[in-house]
Design an enzyme around this catalytic site. Structure first.
Site, PDB file in Angstrom:
ATOM      1  N   CYS A 292      21.725 -80.291  40.406  1.00 39.19           N
ATOM      2  CA  CYS A 292      22.984 -80.626  39.754  1.00 39.19           C
ATOM      3  C   CYS A 292      23.383 -81.656  39.453  1.00 39.19           C
ATOM      4  O   CYS A 292      24.080 -82.238  39.798  1.00 39.19           O
ATOM      5  CB  CYS A 292      23.444 -78.661  39.951  1.00 39.19           C
TER       6      CYS A 292
ATOM      7  N   CYS B 287      30.750 -78.499  40.476  1.00 35.49           N
ATOM      8  CA  CYS B 287      31.922 -78.012  40.978  1.00 35.49           C
ATOM      9  C   CYS B 287      31.960 -77.321  42.150  1.00 35.49           C
ATOM     10  O   CYS B 287      31.045 -76.928  43.311  1.00 35.49           O
ATOM     11  CB  CYS B 287      30.645 -76.257  40.231  1.00 35.49           C
TER      12      CYS B 287
ATOM     13  N   CYS C  46      17.557 -60.743  33.375  1.00 33.30           N
ATOM     14  CA  CYS C  46      18.472 -60.881  33.518  1.00 33.30           C
ATOM     15  C   CYS C  46      18.483 -62.504  33.771  1.00 33.30           C
ATOM     16  O   CYS C  46      17.990 -62.587  34.985  1.00 33.30           O
ATOM     17  CB  CYS C  46      19.891 -60.464  34.780  1.00 33.30           C
TER      18      CYS C  46
ATOM     19  N   CYS D 217      26.993 -60.215  31.668  1.00 33.83           N
ATOM     20  CA  CYS D 217      27.389 -60.484  33.805  1.00 33.83           C
ATOM     21  C   CYS D 217      28.367 -61.437  33.468  1.00 33.83           C
ATOM     22  O   CYS D 217      27.724 -62.243  33.487  1.00 33.83           O
ATOM     23  CB  CYS D 217      26.372 -59.893  34.418  1.00 33.83           C
TER      24      CYS D 217
ATOM     25  N   ARG E 262      29.797 -55.881  41.307  1.00 36.01           N
ATOM     26  CA  ARG E 262      28.882 -56.011  42.488  1.00 36.01           C
ATOM     27  C   ARG E 262      29.261 -56.824  43.331  1.00 36.01           C
ATOM     28  O   ARG E 262      29.942 -58.235  43.195  1.00 36.01           O
ATOM     29  CB  ARG E 262      27.556 -56.751  41.478  1.00 36.01           C
TER      30      ARG E 262
END
Length: 392
Positions: free
Chosen positions: A65, A69, A142, A202, A272
């Protein structure tokens, strides 16, 4: 406790608590913890009964990636020894998903590392969605592919995706301290694109990154305003080889308070328990089921989770039941789309939060976690991207 009675009443009416009330939940003492869980549990049972929705992650593309982050083991510059592989083929992803469905999962979450998908990537994921749906009747899918460009959410919806995940992660004020390669506004924009395309949105948070109580309340209030159908609450897994690898700021009690605050602010959404529950909640995971109505089954993207069999035993032993594909997760007013009226706050009065004075900070023991449980952080070595059977 007057505070808890007030919050229960507001939760049953879908009324937004004040910021002071939300902060006060985080500041409650360990002596009051069971009262907090019981109060939030009343709200959870009112909207979701004793059902627990199981979700299963399939990591379509691991590592590699370009984003930075700070919490992520897949980030640019990470030295965590995670699995690294490029896109799974649709058949491989469908086989991985089938293991989760066989274990009781109602939703399959397809995740790919990266800033966002190319149009070719969307084509690839669309084929994967079709393969999973063809082989698993009634399963929800999802997608979680990063930042979306114009038209991509609509294409995923047309391909059969039910939902799109993109987390806010932390408050707008502190987002730049966690990530510099994209902005908080970029994330909000992607959630809004999912909404506009008719996907179930979500979006959630990560706790334990050194944030304040005010940051936690800010991000949960922002989520309520965005009005996602599901809010995953992640607890930071401090991977060695990432900038936050030394951040051990959570206790089981702190995690329960965070989940309770989220339930009070978002009473009728799917809350969740996501990554890190095994690391930080540990033996108190069953109590968390009284607050959240959804968990991930088995392993996560790059880390190992609790054995799927243990998840199912925990749910049964705690007196809950696995939600089947024949049940609608959301309350009728949300499932019918009645809460998505242009991005406003569902059930709010006056459209915003009242109160601006912060509550006292949480008790001192909240930040004292003892020795870091580094032994509970294990890199995933099975399932998608390997020749070993997945944990489901």
């Amino acid at each position: 406790m007057d505070l808890l009675n007030t919050l229960v009443d507001k939760g049953l009416r879908r009324e937004l608590p004040t910021r002071d009330e939300a902060l006060a939940v985080l500041a409650t003492s360990d002596d009051d913890l069971l009262d907090v869980v019981a109060a939030a549990g009343k709200v959870r049972r009112h909207w979701f009964g004793r059902r627990v929705k199981l979700n299963y992650l399939v990591n379509l593309k691991s590592g590699l990636c370009p984003e930075d982050c700070s919490y992520c083991s897949q980030r640019l510059g990470s030295t965590t020894g995670i699995l690294k592989y490029t896109w799974l083929k649709p058949g491989q992803a469908s086989d991985a998903a089938a293991a989760g469905v066989a274990g009781g999962a109602k939703r399959v979450c397809l995740v790919a590392s990266g800033r966002g998908p190319t149009d070719k990537d969307v084509d690839r994921v669309s084929e994967t969605i079709k393969a999973i749906k063809d082989n698993n009747e009634g399963v929800e899918v999802c997608a979680c592919l990063g930042l979306l460009s114009e038209g991509q959410a609509e294409r995923l919806r047309e391909a059969g995706a039910d939902a799109y995940n993109h987390n806010l992660n932390t408050s707008e004020a502190t987002y730049g301290e966690i990530t510099t390669t994209h902005t908080y506004e970029d994330r909000v924009d992607t959630v809004q694109k999912a909404h506009a395309a008719g996907l179930s949105a979500c979006s959630g948070l990560i706790a334990g990154m050194g944030e304040t109580d005010e940051d936690l309340v800010d991000v949960v209030f922002s989520l309520r305003e965005l009005d996602p159908d599901s809010v995953p609450v992640n607890f930071l897994i401090p991977f060695e080889g990432t900038p936050l690898g030394k951040e051990w700021n959570l206790t089981p009690q702190r995690c329960l308070r965070i989940l309770a605050m989220t339930r009070f602010v978002c009473p009728d959404v799917e809350v969740r328990i996501a990554g890190g529950r095994e690391v930080h909640l540990r033996t108190m995971q069953p109590l968390a089921l009284h607050l959240a109505n959804s968990i991930f089954l088995g392993d996560y993207l790059t880390s190992e989770g609790q054995a799927g069999k243990a998840d199912l035993e925990m749910i049964a032993d705690a007196g809950f039941e696995v939600e089947g594909t024949d049940r609608v997760t959301l309350p009728e007013h949300r499932a019918a789309g009645g809460c998505h009226d242009g991005g406003g706050v569902c059930g709010s009065e006056g459209g915003g939060a009242c109160g601006s004075e912060p509550a006292p900070q949480a008790a001192a023991q909240d930040g004292q976690t003892g020795e870091p449980r580094t032994d509970l952080v294990a890199v995933r070595r099975r399932g998608a991207g390997t020749d070993l059977a997945p944990n489901a």
